[in-house]
Scaffold this motif. Sequence first.
Motif, mmCIF file in Angstrom:
data_model
loop_
_atom_site.group_PDB
_atom_site.id
_atom_site.type_symbol
_atom_site.label_atom_id
_atom_site.label_comp_id
_atom_site.label_asym_id
_atom_site.label_seq_id
_atom_site.Cartn_x
_atom_site.Cartn_y
_atom_site.Cartn_z
ATOM 1 N N UNK A 47 0.822 -1.201 0.000
ATOM 2 C CA UNK A 47 0.000 0.000 0.000
ATOM 3 C C UNK A 47 0.861 1.259 0.000
ATOM 4 N N UNK A 48 1.891 1.265 0.839
ATOM 5 C CA UNK A 48 2.765 2.437 0.915
ATOM 6 C C UNK A 48 3.507 2.630 -0.405
ATOM 7 N N UNK A 49 3.990 1.529 -0.981
ATOM 8 C CA UNK A 49 4.700 1.621 -2.262
ATOM 9 C C UNK A 49 3.796 2.195 -3.347
ATOM 10 N N UNK A 50 2.561 1.716 -3.415
ATOM 11 C CA UNK A 50 1.608 2.209 -4.412
ATOM 12 C C UNK A 50 1.306 3.684 -4.184
ATOM 13 N N UNK A 51 1.079 4.057 -2.924
ATOM 14 C CA UNK A 51 0.766 5.450 -2.623
ATOM 15 C C UNK A 51 1.877 6.399 -3.025
ATOM 16 N N UNK A 52 3.117 6.015 -2.781
ATOM 17 C CA UNK A 52 4.245 6.872 -3.158
ATOM 18 C C UNK A 52 4.411 6.925 -4.670
ATOM 19 N N UNK A 53 4.160 5.814 -5.345
ATOM 20 C CA UNK A 53 4.234 5.811 -6.818
ATOM 21 C C UNK A 53 3.159 6.714 -7.411
ATOM 22 N N UNK A 54 1.969 6.716 -6.828
ATOM 23 C CA UNK A 54 0.898 7.576 -7.329
ATOM 24 C C UNK A 54 1.258 9.053 -7.200
ATOM 25 N N UNK A 55 2.121 9.363 -6.253
ATOM 26 C CA UNK A 55 2.541 10.757 -6.057
ATOM 27 C C UNK A 55 3.776 11.113 -6.877
ATOM 28 N N UNK A 56 4.179 10.198 -7.754
ATOM 29 C CA UNK A 56 5.223 10.524 -8.716
ATOM 30 C C UNK A 56 6.616 10.039 -8.394
ATOM 31 N N UNK A 57 6.798 9.305 -7.309
ATOM 32 C CA UNK A 57 8.116 8.781 -6.972
ATOM 33 C C UNK A 57 8.408 7.499 -7.752
ATOM 34 N N UNK A 58 9.678 7.264 -8.030
ATOM 35 C CA UNK A 58 10.114 6.023 -8.665
ATOM 36 C C UNK A 58 10.347 5.004 -7.561
ATOM 37 N N UNK A 59 9.397 4.094 -7.406
ATOM 38 C CA UNK A 59 9.388 3.170 -6.276
ATOM 39 C C UNK A 59 9.656 1.752 -6.762
ATOM 40 N N UNK A 60 10.662 1.127 -6.192
ATOM 41 C CA UNK A 60 10.955 -0.264 -6.486
ATOM 42 C C UNK A 60 10.291 -1.173 -5.473
ATOM 43 N N UNK A 61 9.788 -2.315 -5.956
ATOM 44 C CA UNK A 61 9.109 -3.274 -5.085
ATOM 45 C C UNK A 61 9.891 -4.576 -5.068
ATOM 46 N N UNK A 62 10.362 -4.971 -3.889
ATOM 47 C CA UNK A 62 11.107 -6.210 -3.702
ATOM 48 C C UNK A 62 10.209 -7.239 -3.024
ATOM 49 N N UNK A 63 9.966 -8.355 -3.695
ATOM 50 C CA UNK A 63 9.125 -9.392 -3.110
ATOM 51 C C UNK A 63 9.218 -10.655 -3.958
ATOM 52 N N UNK A 64 8.422 -11.630 -3.581
ATOM 53 C CA UNK A 64 8.237 -12.848 -4.369
ATOM 54 C C UNK A 64 6.749 -13.130 -4.512
ATOM 55 N N UNK A 65 6.381 -13.665 -5.653
ATOM 56 C CA UNK A 65 5.031 -14.197 -5.871
ATOM 57 C C UNK A 65 5.170 -15.599 -6.427
ATOM 58 N N UNK A 66 4.105 -16.366 -6.336
ATOM 59 C CA UNK A 66 4.124 -17.711 -6.878
ATOM 60 C C UNK A 66 3.953 -17.708 -8.390
#
Length: 327
Positions: A47-66
């Motif tokens: 949620x925080x990553x998405x919110x910051x991206x919506x405000x124009x920041x270049x946000x990297x997301x580190x995670x894993x999905x199946x």
Amino acid sequence: MNKSHFRKNSPEIIAFGEAMAMLVADETGALECVDHFHRRVAGADTNVAIGLARLGFHVGWLSRVGDDSFGRYLRKTLGDEGLDCQFLHTDPLHSTGLVFKARANHSEDPAVEYYRRNSAASQLCIEDAKGIDFSQLRHLHATGIPPALSSATCELSEYMMAKARNAGASISFDPNLRPSLWKNENVMRETLNTLAVKADWVLPGLSEGRLLTGHERPEAIADFYLDRGARAVIIKLGPQGSYYRGVLNGQLESYTVEGIPVTRVLDTVGAGDGFAVGLISALLEGFTPSEALHRANLIGARAVQVIGDMEGLPNSDQLKDLTQHLI
């Protein structure tokens, strides 16, 4: 969003943790009585990553999905939200986490049921972060959720915070307490406090701060972390607003910024994440702590008036309209 641009440039902000597919009930009532759900994205860090991206920041997301349909849904949705997903890894051996969420009545917290044990994100490890160029990083956002998922994700949290600190990036830490994920309360308290004091900005809720520090008053909670190395502590007070205590220009400052009145609360989930988005974005843009707390209160208040964990997070134009409306 130009994804080739992301491959050539390093994110200015990194967030990490577990994004989950979420099935939200279309009607109120116990989950076992609900027949219809709609699909969304869940996860405080996300949620925080998405919110910051919506405000124009270049946000990297580190995670894993199946390597499954939910994982592909998350990858597409997060990319569409503007996140840089070059560090989102696909795990062929573990499935994507899933959460069911009830439709709450009025302002009560909605019931949720998680299916995340041995999820792909719980397998995150230091090796997954090896491709990150920390020298280009401005800010790292960390929470208490990854340390609770597994020993490997706890080690990753320590690694990420150490690398960001050594690179000169600012660090925010939101405890985001999830007691059910921990072996016991003492382990949770010791682990999260150890991580929190490595951050510049510590963002507990009042009840979280009381549980983690053993102190009751906001001033004492803040001093617990300030005395151990944090630069500032910002405590979420719910409808009453937020409390700031920190060192600015060599002087200790502390004050409360009143909350934004809300006439109708639809969904409380995500309010704290919206608060973090407002605070981090404003501080990175050079606003004063007081101004940052006001923005944090504003976005947190907006979040509870919309059904969904991150649906109420504004883009830059919406934030500008909200701010002008309250002036």
